[in-house]
Scaffold this motif. Sequence first.
Motif, PDB file in Angstrom:
ATOM      1  N   ILE A 125      -3.674  -9.810  36.924  1.00 33.67           N
ATOM      2  CA  ILE A 125      -3.465  -9.648  35.405  1.00 33.67           C
ATOM      3  C   ILE A 125      -1.299  -9.376  35.443  1.00 33.67           C
ATOM      4  O   ILE A 125      -1.177  -9.051  36.085  1.00 33.67           O
ATOM      5  N   THR A 126      -1.614  -9.613  34.000  1.00 31.60           N
ATOM      6  CA  THR A 126      -0.436  -9.555  33.822  1.00 31.60           C
ATOM      7  C   THR A 126       0.338  -7.994  33.416  1.00 31.60           C
ATOM      8  O   THR A 126      -0.796  -6.913  32.952  1.00 31.60           O
ATOM      9  N   ALA A 127       1.400  -7.057  33.006  1.00 30.06           N
ATOM     10  CA  ALA A 127       1.619  -5.927  32.824  1.00 30.06           C
ATOM     11  C   ALA A 127       1.441  -5.685  31.713  1.00 30.06           C
ATOM     12  O   ALA A 127       0.849  -4.041  31.356  1.00 30.06           O
ATOM     13  N   PHE A 128       1.768  -6.143  31.017  1.00 31.12           N
ATOM     14  CA  PHE A 128       0.785  -6.092  29.470  1.00 31.12           C
ATOM     15  C   PHE A 128      -0.133  -5.818  29.592  1.00 31.12           C
ATOM     16  O   PHE A 128      -0.856  -4.800  28.650  1.00 31.12           O
ATOM     17  N   GLY A 129      -1.288  -7.189  29.974  1.00 28.29           N
ATOM     18  CA  GLY A 129      -2.574  -6.815  29.855  1.00 28.29           C
ATOM     19  C   GLY A 129      -3.474  -5.449  31.069  1.00 28.29           C
ATOM     20  O   GLY A 129      -3.546  -4.378  30.250  1.00 28.29           O
ATOM     21  N   CYS A 130      -2.294  -4.795  31.881  1.00 28.12           N
ATOM     22  CA  CYS A 130      -2.506  -3.906  32.705  1.00 28.12           C
ATOM     23  C   CYS A 130      -2.550  -2.480  31.618  1.00 28.12           C
ATOM     24  O   CYS A 130      -3.257  -1.557  31.569  1.00 28.12           O
ATOM     25  N   ALA A 131      -1.562  -2.423  30.900  1.00 30.40           N
ATOM     26  CA  ALA A 131      -0.771  -1.680  30.085  1.00 30.40           C
ATOM     27  C   ALA A 131      -1.958  -1.805  29.165  1.00 30.40           C
ATOM     28  O   ALA A 131      -2.447  -0.018  27.876  1.00 30.40           O
ATOM     29  N   LEU A 132      -1.979  -2.954  28.406  1.00 35.04           N
ATOM     30  CA  LEU A 132      -4.071  -2.868  27.618  1.00 35.04           C
ATOM     31  C   LEU A 132      -4.879  -1.609  27.864  1.00 35.04           C
ATOM     32  O   LEU A 132      -5.448  -0.976  26.977  1.00 35.04           O
TER      33      LEU A 132
ATOM     34  N   ALA B  34      -9.502  -8.068  49.072  1.00 36.25           N
ATOM     35  CA  ALA B  34      -9.992  -6.576  49.005  1.00 36.25           C
ATOM     36  C   ALA B  34      -8.883  -6.097  48.782  1.00 36.25           C
ATOM     37  O   ALA B  34     -10.158  -4.726  48.667  1.00 36.25           O
ATOM     38  N   LYS B  35      -7.455  -5.792  48.829  1.00 39.85           N
ATOM     39  CA  LYS B  35      -6.820  -4.297  48.581  1.00 39.85           C
ATOM     40  C   LYS B  35      -7.599  -4.183  47.142  1.00 39.85           C
ATOM     41  O   LYS B  35      -7.320  -2.753  46.664  1.00 39.85           O
ATOM     42  N   VAL B  36      -7.364  -5.228  46.385  1.00 43.57           N
ATOM     43  CA  VAL B  36      -8.113  -4.761  45.060  1.00 43.57           C
ATOM     44  C   VAL B  36      -9.320  -3.949  44.821  1.00 43.57           C
ATOM     45  O   VAL B  36      -9.786  -3.042  44.012  1.00 43.57           O
ATOM     46  N   LEU B  37     -10.184  -4.277  45.633  1.00 45.28           N
ATOM     47  CA  LEU B  37     -11.287  -4.243  45.608  1.00 45.28           C
ATOM     48  C   LEU B  37     -11.712  -3.157  45.898  1.00 45.28           C
ATOM     49  O   LEU B  37     -12.910  -1.792  45.711  1.00 45.28           O
TER      50      LEU B  37
ATOM     51  N   ALA C 299      -2.088  -2.222  37.909  1.00 50.31           N
ATOM     52  CA  ALA C 299      -1.282  -1.530  37.162  1.00 50.31           C
ATOM     53  C   ALA C 299      -0.558  -0.946  38.380  1.00 50.31           C
ATOM     54  O   ALA C 299       0.546  -0.821  37.275  1.00 50.31           O
ATOM     55  N   ARG C 300      -0.601  -0.616  39.327  1.00 48.10           N
ATOM     56  CA  ARG C 300       0.698  -0.236  40.478  1.00 48.10           C
ATOM     57  C   ARG C 300       2.032  -1.654  40.242  1.00 48.10           C
ATOM     58  O   ARG C 300       2.639  -1.251  40.711  1.00 48.10           O
ATOM     59  N   ASP C 301       1.397  -2.794  40.745  1.00 43.11           N
ATOM     60  CA  ASP C 301       1.809  -3.978  41.597  1.00 43.11           C
ATOM     61  C   ASP C 301       1.627  -4.867  41.039  1.00 43.11           C
ATOM     62  O   ASP C 301       0.598  -5.752  41.856  1.00 43.11           O
ATOM     63  N   PRO C 302       0.898  -4.860  39.887  1.00 45.04           N
ATOM     64  CA  PRO C 302       0.304  -6.277  38.922  1.00 45.04           C
ATOM     65  C   PRO C 302       0.483  -7.508  39.875  1.00 45.04           C
ATOM     66  O   PRO C 302      -0.228  -8.685  39.676  1.00 45.04           O
ATOM     67  N   TYR C 303       2.019  -7.386  40.078  1.00 47.63           N
ATOM     68  CA  TYR C 303       2.528  -9.262  40.988  1.00 47.63           C
ATOM     69  C   TYR C 303       2.982  -9.359  41.996  1.00 47.63           C
ATOM     70  O   TYR C 303       3.533  -9.784  42.095  1.00 47.63           O
TER      71      TYR C 303
ATOM     72  N   GLY D 295      -1.043  -6.593  43.990  1.00 47.17           N
ATOM     73  CA  GLY D 295      -2.390  -6.294  42.923  1.00 47.17           C
ATOM     74  C   GLY D 295      -2.694  -7.510  42.641  1.00 47.17           C
ATOM     75  O   GLY D 295      -3.094  -8.014  41.555  1.00 47.17           O
ATOM     76  N   TRP D 296      -2.252  -8.529  42.668  1.00 47.41           N
ATOM     77  CA  TRP D 296      -3.323 -10.277  42.725  1.00 47.41           C
ATOM     78  C   TRP D 296      -4.417 -10.567  42.521  1.00 47.41           C
ATOM     79  O   TRP D 296      -5.647  -9.336  43.393  1.00 47.41           O
ATOM     80  N   LEU D 297      -5.451 -11.026  42.453  1.00 48.50           N
ATOM     81  CA  LEU D 297      -6.516 -10.818  42.666  1.00 48.50           C
ATOM     82  C   LEU D 297      -7.538 -11.429  42.902  1.00 48.50           C
ATOM     83  O   LEU D 297      -8.321 -11.580  43.917  1.00 48.50           O
ATOM     84  N   VAL D 298      -6.973 -13.324  42.551  1.00 48.75           N
ATOM     85  CA  VAL D 298      -7.676 -14.586  43.002  1.00 48.75           C
ATOM     86  C   VAL D 298      -7.033 -15.487  43.187  1.00 48.75           C
ATOM     87  O   VAL D 298      -5.690 -15.467  43.016  1.00 48.75           O
TER      88      VAL D 298
END
Length: 147
Positions: free
Chosen positions: A34-41, A88-91, A98-102, A105-108
């Motif tokens: 998720i982008t930093a903008f997405g996190c802010a929203l 697994a870290k995000v799970l 939000a702390r480290d989206p790039y 904090g990656w998702l998949v």
Amino acid sequence: MIVHGCEFPEDRHYHVEFNVWLRRETNGVVTLGITAFGCALAGEFLSFMPKQIGAEFDAGRAVGMVEFFKTVGSVRTPISCTLIASNAKVLADPALLARDPYGEGWLVRLKPKNWDGEAGSLVSGAAIAAAFEEAMRLEDFEGNAAP
């Protein structure tokens, strides 16, 4: 690059509408977050629920769901792919989004079906700033105090 206080690393591809970033790794696998903008929203993330490993998706389909304060949203892939890993870290710690989206904090991770054919629909390079400026304008987003 920074747009209204939100970071957008230039080594990624972005889908503005879905508010996701993609990075193609040297082995051809694509990491999505998720982008930093997405996190802010979104505000505070409460959980991430990925779809099943091995599942195949057409572009535009949800590869998982994120739950944040008072709502749930889908995380959609802009490319056709197979889901090969979830973070697994995000799970375990959804606030990592939000702390480290790039970074952490990656998702998949995805195995693309047609990266060369579909990557052209993504925003990259010099087009990133203008695309997100417009998205932020449409959301009446005045800025993020902490990039």
